[in-house]
Design a protein around this motif. Structure first.
Motif, PDB file in Angstrom:
ATOM      1  N   SER A  69       0.834  -1.204   0.000  1.00 49.67           N
ATOM      2  CA  SER A  69       0.000   0.000   0.000  1.00 49.67           C
ATOM      3  C   SER A  69       0.864   1.247   0.000  1.00 49.67           C
ATOM      4  N   ASN A  70       1.984   1.169   0.713  1.00 45.26           N
ATOM      5  CA  ASN A  70       2.930   2.272   0.787  1.00 45.26           C
ATOM      6  C   ASN A  70       4.292   1.722   0.399  1.00 45.26           C
ATOM      7  N   SER A  71       4.919   2.337  -0.575  1.00 46.29           N
ATOM      8  CA  SER A  71       6.142   1.769  -1.135  1.00 46.29           C
ATOM      9  C   SER A  71       7.338   1.826  -0.205  1.00 46.29           C
ATOM     10  N   THR A  72       7.241   2.612   0.858  1.00 48.05           N
ATOM     11  CA  THR A  72       8.336   2.678   1.836  1.00 48.05           C
ATOM     12  C   THR A  72       7.937   2.156   3.212  1.00 48.05           C
ATOM     13  N   GLY A  73       6.648   2.069   3.480  1.00 48.14           N
ATOM     14  CA  GLY A  73       6.191   1.771   4.829  1.00 48.14           C
ATOM     15  C   GLY A  73       6.391   0.342   5.293  1.00 48.14           C
ATOM     16  N   THR A 119       8.302  -1.347  -4.549  1.00 50.33           N
ATOM     17  CA  THR A 119       8.773  -0.710  -3.323  1.00 50.33           C
ATOM     18  C   THR A 119       9.736   0.413  -3.691  1.00 50.33           C
ATOM     19  N   ASP A 120      10.048   1.241  -2.730  1.00 53.06           N
ATOM     20  CA  ASP A 120      11.004   2.339  -2.932  1.00 53.06           C
ATOM     21  C   ASP A 120      12.025   2.308  -1.804  1.00 53.06           C
ATOM     22  N   PRO A 121      13.250   1.827  -2.080  1.00 53.83           N
ATOM     23  CA  PRO A 121      13.787   1.493  -3.401  1.00 53.83           C
ATOM     24  C   PRO A 121      13.306   0.121  -3.873  1.00 53.83           C
ATOM     25  N   ALA A 122      13.403  -0.079  -5.187  1.00 52.51           N
ATOM     26  CA  ALA A 122      12.971  -1.347  -5.766  1.00 52.51           C
ATOM     27  C   ALA A 122      13.794  -2.517  -5.246  1.00 52.51           C
ATOM     28  N   SER A 123      15.032  -2.229  -4.839  1.00 53.99           N
ATOM     29  CA  SER A 123      15.936  -3.272  -4.348  1.00 53.99           C
ATOM     30  C   SER A 123      15.549  -3.798  -2.972  1.00 53.99           C
ATOM     31  N   ASP A 171       4.033  -1.832 -16.023  1.00 56.90           N
ATOM     32  CA  ASP A 171       4.782  -0.579 -16.104  1.00 56.90           C
ATOM     33  C   ASP A 171       3.729   0.525 -16.073  1.00 56.90           C
ATOM     34  N   ASN A 172       3.441   1.045 -14.873  1.00 58.71           N
ATOM     35  CA  ASN A 172       2.324   1.965 -14.699  1.00 58.71           C
ATOM     36  C   ASN A 172       2.538   3.310 -15.379  1.00 58.71           C
ATOM     37  N   THR A 214      -4.763   7.770  -4.607  1.00 59.99           N
ATOM     38  CA  THR A 214      -4.383   8.014  -3.221  1.00 59.99           C
ATOM     39  C   THR A 214      -3.039   8.730  -3.184  1.00 59.99           C
ATOM     40  N   PRO A 215      -2.952   9.897  -2.560  1.00 59.43           N
ATOM     41  CA  PRO A 215      -1.695  10.639  -2.503  1.00 59.43           C
ATOM     42  C   PRO A 215      -0.564   9.795  -1.911  1.00 59.43           C
ATOM     43  N   GLY A 216       0.600   9.845  -2.545  1.00 56.56           N
ATOM     44  CA  GLY A 216       1.754   9.106  -2.042  1.00 56.56           C
ATOM     45  C   GLY A 216       1.888   7.702  -2.591  1.00 56.56           C
ATOM     46  N   SER A 217       0.852   7.206  -3.275  1.00 60.03           N
ATOM     47  CA  SER A 217       0.931   5.872  -3.868  1.00 60.03           C
ATOM     48  C   SER A 217       1.814   5.907  -5.109  1.00 60.03           C
ATOM     49  N   THR A 218       2.771   4.982  -5.175  1.00 63.15           N
ATOM     50  CA  THR A 218       3.672   4.933  -6.323  1.00 63.15           C
ATOM     51  C   THR A 218       2.908   4.693  -7.616  1.00 63.15           C
TER      52      THR A 218
END
Length: 336
Positions: A109-113, A135-139, A148-149, A177-181
């Protein structure tokens, strides 16, 4: 990416703030990544989606279950309570680790959370693959299987611009949703495909819809009330597009584009409620994810990097220079 979706037919059991959908066997005991011993020789695979109510994630979960059954694996599916329930997903990951899964497939839901929980899982030898959302980072994960959005957004933008023809653009953006990758990439891609920049004079308004049909309808009603000249609408997903179409019912000359590729969405393109959608392939994401975990259990080989599972523009009003399929094809392949 899919957002608002249908309830599952699978029984739901509440566990630590998430919904636990138990498939096949009873819960396994804890034991790191020793999933075979914990589940009677079956490879245990965890799936963590954003919600259980969004039809997109229902499709993804059902496809993962079908593939797990075909491979003789056990799927344990969990989800957040709502889109954006980061803590629910963290709890789900921790729950799966204690159950000794061999791999975890997650649509964050959150790419860093969720990074801390993912790292803890990987440190125990669990393969972690992101599905649908990076995710952020993808690694932070071993691999990502997803649309590929940004490219999907570009396809929507190019089509909506081309469908306007010679009309001067008056565009509104119905974001998610704000903040969603996923949301950020689709928004950015649409602007790129349309040939706009943030703050361009052609953009007459934006609204946060959370991918919700009712919120999108209200937002579109308000935006159109302020400017009756609106003739192009970007939508984050098909529920938002359906809301926009409802708000604009009876009005002509407005081109609505979207992204998802559900059978319902393709049907709405066929009926003319909106002009086009960009189809994703969650079934492929789920199948490839399950296969990767099963292969890892057998060979210890891990996938890596970003694997694009593809997207396809669907419309019955094709434009020159853009590859598209009609709704007949779309209805045969929706979310395939």
């Amino acid at each position: 990416m899919g957002h608002l979706r249908l309830p599952s037919r699978v029984p739901v059991i509440a566990v630590t703030g998430v919904a636990l959908l138990v498939a096949g066997c009873t819960s396994t005991k804890s034991g790191g990544s020793d999933s075979s011993a914990a589940s009677g020789g079956k490879v245990s695979i965890g799936l963590v989606t954003k919600t259980n109510s969004n039809p997109y994630f229902v499709k993804l979960r059902e496809s993962a279950q079908t593939e797990a059954d075909a491979k003789g694996a056990k799927l344990i599916a969990l989800a957040g309570k709502f889109d954006g329930d980061n803590q629910g997903q963290v709890d789900a990951i921790n729950n799966l680790v204690t159950q000794g899964v061999k791999g975890i497939l997650i649509t964050p839901s959150n790419s860093t959370g969720v990074l801390g929980a993912i790292k803890a899982a990987r440190d125990k030898g669990i393969l972690v693959i992101a599905l649908d959302t990076a995710t952020d980072p993808a690694s932070a994960v071993d691999a990502t299987f997803a649309t590929d959005n940004e490219a999907a957004g570009v396809k929507q933008g190019k089509y909506v611009k081309a469908a306007l023809g010679s009309k001067k653009p008056a565009v509104v953006l119905l974001d998610g949703t704000p903040g969603s990758t996923v949301d950020d990439l689709r928004h950015k891609g649409f602007l790129e495909g349309f040939g706009l920049k943030s703050g361009s004079a052609e953009i007459k308004g934006t609204a946060v819809t959370n991918g919700d049909q009712t919120k999108a309808q209200t937002a579109m009603e308000n935006l159109y009330q302020r400017d009756h000249g609106i003739n192009a609408v970007y939508t984050i997903n098909e529920p938002a597009a359906a809301g926009a179409a409802q708000a604009l019912s009876g009005k002509t000359g407005v081109v609505i584009g979207s992204i998802d590729g559900s059978c319902t969405g393709v049907g709405n393109v066929k009926s003319g409620k909106f002009a086009a959608t960009v189809m994703q392939f969650p079934k492929k994401m789920a199948q490839d994810g399950v296969d990767a975990v099963v292969d890892y259990a057998k060979t210890n080989k891990k996938p890596s990097g970003f694997i694009d599972t593809g997207s396809q523009l669907i419309t019955d009003k094709p434009v020159a220079g853009l590859d598209s399929k009609d709704t007949a094809w779309g209805l045969k392949n929706c979310w395939g």
